[in-house]
Write a protein that holds these residues in place. Structure first.
Motif, mmCIF file in Angstrom:
data_model
loop_
_atom_site.group_PDB
_atom_site.id
_atom_site.type_symbol
_atom_site.label_atom_id
_atom_site.label_comp_id
_atom_site.label_asym_id
_atom_site.label_seq_id
_atom_site.Cartn_x
_atom_site.Cartn_y
_atom_site.Cartn_z
ATOM 1 N N CYS A 100 7.191 -11.119 -8.236
ATOM 2 C CA CYS A 100 6.428 -11.998 -7.506
ATOM 3 C C CYS A 100 5.504 -12.486 -8.019
ATOM 4 O O CYS A 100 4.672 -13.366 -7.277
ATOM 5 C CB CYS A 100 6.191 -11.219 -6.193
ATOM 6 S SG CYS A 100 5.312 -9.738 -6.626
ATOM 7 N N HIS A 101 5.176 -12.509 -9.069
ATOM 8 C CA HIS A 101 3.963 -13.333 -10.168
ATOM 9 C C HIS A 101 4.458 -13.554 -11.441
ATOM 10 O O HIS A 101 5.501 -12.851 -11.737
ATOM 11 C CB HIS A 101 2.679 -12.626 -9.647
ATOM 12 C CG HIS A 101 2.918 -11.137 -10.525
ATOM 13 N ND1 HIS A 101 3.265 -9.918 -9.838
ATOM 14 C CD2 HIS A 101 2.995 -10.698 -11.746
ATOM 15 C CE1 HIS A 101 3.298 -9.040 -10.533
ATOM 16 N NE2 HIS A 101 3.161 -9.458 -11.762
ATOM 17 N N ASN A 117 3.673 -17.006 -3.232
ATOM 18 C CA ASN A 117 3.094 -15.493 -2.945
ATOM 19 C C ASN A 117 1.424 -15.646 -2.736
ATOM 20 O O ASN A 117 1.031 -16.116 -3.790
ATOM 21 C CB ASN A 117 3.354 -14.694 -4.019
ATOM 22 C CG ASN A 117 2.897 -13.371 -3.735
ATOM 23 O OD1 ASN A 117 2.230 -13.039 -2.899
ATOM 24 N ND2 ASN A 117 3.364 -12.383 -4.641
ATOM 25 N N CYS A 153 -0.711 -11.188 -4.951
ATOM 26 C CA CYS A 153 -0.577 -10.689 -6.160
ATOM 27 C C CYS A 153 -0.977 -11.717 -7.411
ATOM 28 O O CYS A 153 -1.669 -11.308 -8.279
ATOM 29 C CB CYS A 153 0.349 -9.633 -6.681
ATOM 30 S SG CYS A 153 2.091 -10.075 -6.661
#
Ligand code: MG
Ligand code: ZN
Length: 224
Positions: free
Chosen positions: A93-94, A122, A125
């Motif tokens: 997610c990053h 997102n 994070c």
């Protein structure tokens, strides 16, 4: 998890990332390259902002695109006239500094003044991970609601500039620009907040000027 409640593995992962981010920063500085890390929710308009930016910067900009899946965004940037390379994280997610280092190595950066990293959509994070950028750009949009800076402070504390996109929709929404801007300034008194619309082009000049100033600053520092 150890008895003091701190996990050992994540600390070494973070330390490794920090070291790689510093390597990236040095390599980018040697090239006199301005590097901006765009962070925002899916659908806030990060890629649209880059397409608009490419209208001015064309071959003077390059983009590292981060998505869980597909090369759709890199294709959009390519179509807009700038170079792009896509990272598919396959679930993460990053982006991390190693992915950025590898992707930057695939790009021809000759004649490029500004490198954008479009992080995975997102608000949480990506803000905690240094990629070697000069500044983080927080991108939010009016349909998300004006409470986002207050709810996700970690990003806004670290951002060099905040983009509030889709201001063309304000007449249809209960969105207070004053509240969003005020909350950004409470978290980060020095931050520039730039309301704009990628659709109509309203407010884009201030963003493009922000980049031009950053590019000029980089070139001056490189010449010294
Ligand atoms: Mg995108
Ligand atoms: Zn993540």
């Amino acid at each position: 998890m150890s008895s003091d409640g701190k996990s050992k593995a994540p600390i070494s992962v973070r330390a490794k990332n920090a070291a790689l981010a510093e390597e990236n920063r040095r390599a980018f500085a040697e090239k006199g390259l301005l590097v901006l890390n765009l962070i925002g929710s899916p659908g806030c308009g990060k890629t649209s902002l880059l397409e608009r930016t490419a209208e001015r910067f064309k071959a003077r900009m390059a983009v590292i695109e981060g998505d869980v899946k597909t090369t759709l965004d890199a294709q959009r940037i390519d179509k807009a006239g700038a170079r792009a390379v896509q990272i598919e994280t396959g679930g993460a997610c990053h982006l991390d500094a190693l992915q950025v280092q590898r992707a930057a190595g695939e790009l021809d950066l000759d004649g490029v003044d500004v490198l954008f990293i479009e992080n995975v959509g997102n608000l949480v994070c990506p803000s905690g991970l240094d990629l070697g950028e000069d500044a983080k750009v927080a991108v939010i949009s009016t349909p998300e609601g004006d409470e986002k800076p207050a709810k996700y402070p970690a990003l806004f504390v670290r951002a060099g500039v905040v983009i509030i996109n889709k201001v063309d929709l304000l007449p249809h929404l209960e969105y207070s620009l004053e509240r969003a801007t005020g909350d950004c300034r409470k978290l980060n008194s020095a931050v520039s907040v730039l309301p704009l619309s990628c659709k109509t082009g309203e407010g884009l000049e201030a963003w493009l000027d922000f980049i031009e100033r950053g590019v000029a600053g980089k070139k001056t520092r490189k010449a010294q």
